[in-house]
Design a protein around this motif. Structure first.
Motif, mmCIF file in Angstrom:
data_model
loop_
_atom_site.group_PDB
_atom_site.id
_atom_site.type_symbol
_atom_site.label_atom_id
_atom_site.label_comp_id
_atom_site.label_asym_id
_atom_site.label_seq_id
_atom_site.Cartn_x
_atom_site.Cartn_y
_atom_site.Cartn_z
ATOM 1 N N PHE A 1 0.860 -1.183 0.000
ATOM 2 C CA PHE A 1 0.000 0.000 0.000
ATOM 3 C C PHE A 1 0.899 1.236 0.000
ATOM 4 O O PHE A 1 1.748 1.423 0.855
ATOM 5 C CB PHE A 1 -0.968 0.014 1.187
ATOM 6 N N GLY A 2 0.705 2.048 -1.052
ATOM 7 C CA GLY A 2 1.507 3.253 -1.171
ATOM 8 C C GLY A 2 2.979 2.921 -1.268
ATOM 9 O O GLY A 2 3.407 2.157 -2.125
ATOM 10 N N LEU B 1 3.550 7.159 5.881
ATOM 11 C CA LEU B 1 2.385 6.277 5.897
ATOM 12 C C LEU B 1 1.149 7.022 6.375
ATOM 13 O O LEU B 1 1.233 7.992 7.138
ATOM 14 C CB LEU B 1 2.640 5.073 6.804
ATOM 15 N N ASP B 2 0.003 6.558 5.932
ATOM 16 C CA ASP B 2 -1.254 7.179 6.338
ATOM 17 C C ASP B 2 -1.447 7.087 7.855
ATOM 18 O O ASP B 2 -0.997 6.141 8.505
ATOM 19 C CB ASP B 2 -2.435 6.479 5.644
ATOM 20 N N SER B 3 -2.132 8.074 8.395
ATOM 21 C CA SER B 3 -2.469 8.047 9.824
ATOM 22 C C SER B 3 -3.482 6.941 10.086
ATOM 23 O O SER B 3 -4.368 6.682 9.263
ATOM 24 C CB SER B 3 -3.056 9.390 10.259
ATOM 25 N N LEU B 4 -3.345 6.324 11.241
ATOM 26 C CA LEU B 4 -4.281 5.268 11.606
ATOM 27 C C LEU B 4 -4.393 5.174 13.119
ATOM 28 O O LEU B 4 -3.602 5.741 13.868
ATOM 29 C CB LEU B 4 -3.853 3.922 11.011
ATOM 30 N N PRO C 1 0.289 3.447 22.463
ATOM 31 C CA PRO C 1 -0.888 3.092 23.276
ATOM 32 C C PRO C 1 -2.100 2.759 22.399
ATOM 33 O O PRO C 1 -2.191 3.202 21.245
ATOM 34 C CB PRO C 1 -1.145 4.347 24.108
ATOM 35 N N ALA C 2 -3.005 1.990 22.940
ATOM 36 C CA ALA C 2 -4.233 1.667 22.230
ATOM 37 C C ALA C 2 -5.040 2.930 21.954
ATOM 38 O O ALA C 2 -5.013 3.893 22.739
ATOM 39 C CB ALA C 2 -5.067 0.697 23.059
ATOM 40 N N ASN C 3 -5.695 2.962 20.793
ATOM 41 C CA ASN C 3 -6.594 4.055 20.399
ATOM 42 C C ASN C 3 -5.879 5.384 20.217
ATOM 43 O O ASN C 3 -6.505 6.449 20.298
ATOM 44 C CB ASN C 3 -7.729 4.215 21.417
ATOM 45 N N ALA C 4 -4.563 5.331 19.959
ATOM 46 C CA ALA C 4 -3.808 6.563 19.715
ATOM 47 C C ALA C 4 -3.594 6.739 18.208
ATOM 48 O O ALA C 4 -3.290 5.783 17.496
ATOM 49 C CB ALA C 4 -2.469 6.527 20.434
ATOM 50 N N LYS C 5 -3.731 7.977 17.735
ATOM 51 C CA LYS C 5 -3.451 8.274 16.326
ATOM 52 C C LYS C 5 -1.952 8.155 16.105
ATOM 53 O O LYS C 5 -1.146 8.643 16.904
ATOM 54 C CB LYS C 5 -3.937 9.675 15.970
ATOM 55 N N GLN C 6 -1.567 7.532 14.995
ATOM 56 C CA GLN C 6 -0.146 7.339 14.719
ATOM 57 C C GLN C 6 0.119 7.357 13.225
ATOM 58 O O GLN C 6 -0.754 7.051 12.418
ATOM 59 C CB GLN C 6 0.320 5.989 15.296
ATOM 60 N N TYR C 7 1.329 7.760 12.854
ATOM 61 C CA TYR C 7 1.799 7.594 11.485
ATOM 62 C C TYR C 7 3.321 7.630 11.491
ATOM 63 O O TYR C 7 3.955 8.089 12.445
ATOM 64 C CB TYR C 7 1.221 8.653 10.533
ATOM 65 N N ILE D 1 -8.161 3.379 9.473
ATOM 66 C CA ILE D 1 -7.349 4.270 8.651
ATOM 67 C C ILE D 1 -8.006 5.644 8.637
ATOM 68 O O ILE D 1 -9.191 5.784 8.323
ATOM 69 C CB ILE D 1 -7.226 3.737 7.215
ATOM 70 N N LEU D 2 -7.227 6.691 8.971
ATOM 71 C CA LEU D 2 -7.750 8.060 9.027
ATOM 72 C C LEU D 2 -7.492 8.761 7.713
ATOM 73 O O LEU D 2 -6.448 8.577 7.078
ATOM 74 C CB LEU D 2 -7.068 8.837 10.179
ATOM 75 N N GLU D 3 -8.425 9.574 7.300
ATOM 76 C CA GLU D 3 -8.266 10.315 6.042
ATOM 77 C C GLU D 3 -7.472 11.603 6.296
ATOM 78 O O GLU D 3 -7.506 12.180 7.380
ATOM 79 C CB GLU D 3 -9.657 10.684 5.486
#
Length: 304
Positions: free
Chosen positions: A195-196, A232-235, A270-276, A302-304
Motif C-alpha cells: 500500500f503506497g 504512511l497514512d495516519s491510523l 498506546p491503544a486508540n492513539a493516532k499514529q503515522y 485508517i484516518l483520512e
C-alpha cells in the motif's frame, strides 16, 4: 547442668535439621509434581512427535525381534501404523544398504552411505555413525524436500541399532519439523500487502496461517518496509502496538508527538492513539510491528 544444656542444644539442632530436611523434601516434591503436571498436560506438539517417532522405531524393532526379516513386508504396507502420510520406517544395514524404503521400494538395495541432504551435509554417514555409537541410537537433523516439493524443509530422524541373528540393522523414522513448529524466512512469506510506499509481510499471525496448526498465541508480528521519503497514512489501532526498528531512520508520530526511530529502537504505541510513520533516512526503513491481540482488519482504523 552442663549435660542438660548440651542435650537441649543437641535436641534443638536435631529439630532444626529435620525441619530444613522437611522443607527441602517438600520443595522437591512440589517440583516433581509440577514437572509431572507439565508432562501430562502441557507437552508441545514437537515433543509429542519426537516421542511418537521413537515409539515407532522401538515398536518396529520389537516386531523384527518377533518375526525377523518377515517384518519388512509389514513396514511396506501403506496406510498402516508403519507407513502413512510422510511417516514410515526405513531399515539400513551398517554398510548403508537400504533394505526397507516404503516410499520407493525400487530404491531398496541401493548403497546410500554417501547420501547427502539438500545442503550437502553427509546424511548417510550421519545416520550410520549415530546408530553405531556406544548408546546405539540418536537423532539426526537435516534439510530435505517434502514429497512433491523442491524447496527443503527441516527434518528430524530418530535412528537405532538392532540385530537379527548375525545381521545388524539401523532402523529409523523421521518427521518434518515445520509441520509442528511455525518456521519461516522473510523471503518465504507469500502473504505480502502493498500500500503506497510501504510493504507489509505478516511473519506470524494465528488468524492468517493457512495450515492445520494450533499456534496457541494471541499476538502477531509483521515486517514493514517504508521507502525513503515516504509517509504512511495516519491510523488508529484499537490495541497497543509495538514497533522495533531493524534498519534505517524515521519518525513515529503518536498524537502528533514525534518519536525518533533508529536501528535498535523500540516504541510502544498506546491503544486508540493516532499514529503515522515517516522515513527520514536515505535507505528503506525496516521495522517489526507487534500487535496483541493479533492484528485483524476490524482493529485498525485508517484516518483520512
Amino acid at each position: 547442668m552442663n549435660l542438660f544444656k548440651n542435650l537441649l542444644c543437641v535436641m534443638l539442632i536435631t529439630v532444626l535439621l529435620l525441619a530444613v530436611a522437611g522443607c527441602v523434601q517438600s520443595e522437591k516434591t512440589v517440583v516433581i509434581e509440577q514437572e509431572e503436571q507439565i508432562n501430562e498436560n502441557e507437552q508441545n506438539e514437537l515433543l509429542v512427535q519426537k516421542e511418537n517417532s521413537m515409539s515407532l522405531v522401538n515398536a518396529a524393532i520389537d516386531l523384527m525381534n518377533e518375526k525377523g526379516e518377515l517384518a519388512f513386508d509389514d513396514f511396506r504396507e501403506k496406510d498402516s501404523q508403519w507407513y502413512h502420510n510422510n511417516s514410515y520406517i526405513t531399515v539400513w544395514t551398517t554398510e548403508g544398504i537400504r533394505v526397507v524404503f516404503p516410499p520407493k521400494v525400487s530404491g531398496e538395495g541401493e548403497n546410500v552411505s554417501d547420501l547427502k541432504d539438500y545442503n550437502g551435509k553427509p546424511l548417510g554417514r550421519m545416520l550410520i555413525d549415530t546408530a553405531l555409537r556406544e548408546d546405539g541410537e540418536g537423532w539426526v537433523n537435516y534439510d530435505w524436500p517434502k514429497p512433491g516439493e523442491t524447496e527443503p524443509s527441516k527434518k528430524c530422524t530418530f535412528t537405532k541399532r538392532t540385530s537379527i541373528g548375525n545381521q545388524t540393522y539401523l532402523v529409523h523414522s523421521g518427521f518434518y519439523v515445520d509441520d509442528y513448529v511455525y518456521n519461516k524466512n522473510l523471503e518465504d512469506i507469500e502473504d505480502i500487502n502493498y500500500f503506497g510506499d510501504a510493504t507489509v509481510r505478516n511473519l506470524i499471525n494465528p488468524n492468517r496461517v493457512e495450515m492445520d496448526m494450533d499456534m496457541d498465541i494471541d499476538y502477531s508480528i509483521a515486517h514493514f518496509t517504508v521507502k525513503t521519503g515516504a509517509t504512511l497514512d495516519s491510523l488508529i489501532m484499537k490495541n497497543p502496538e509495538t514497533y522495533y526498528v531493524i534498519e534505517g531512520e524515521g519518525m513515529l508520530y503518536i498524537e502528533d508527538v514525534p518519536f525518533e526511530l533508529k536501528k535498535g529502537q523500540l516504541v510502544l504505541v498506546p491503544a486508540n492513539a493516532k499514529q503515522y510513520i515517516k522515513n527520514t533516512g536515505d535507505v528503506d526503513l525496516e521495522l517489526l510491528s507487534i500487535n496483541q491481540p493479533a492484528w485483524e482488519p476490524q482493529n485498525e482504523i485508517i484516518l483520512e
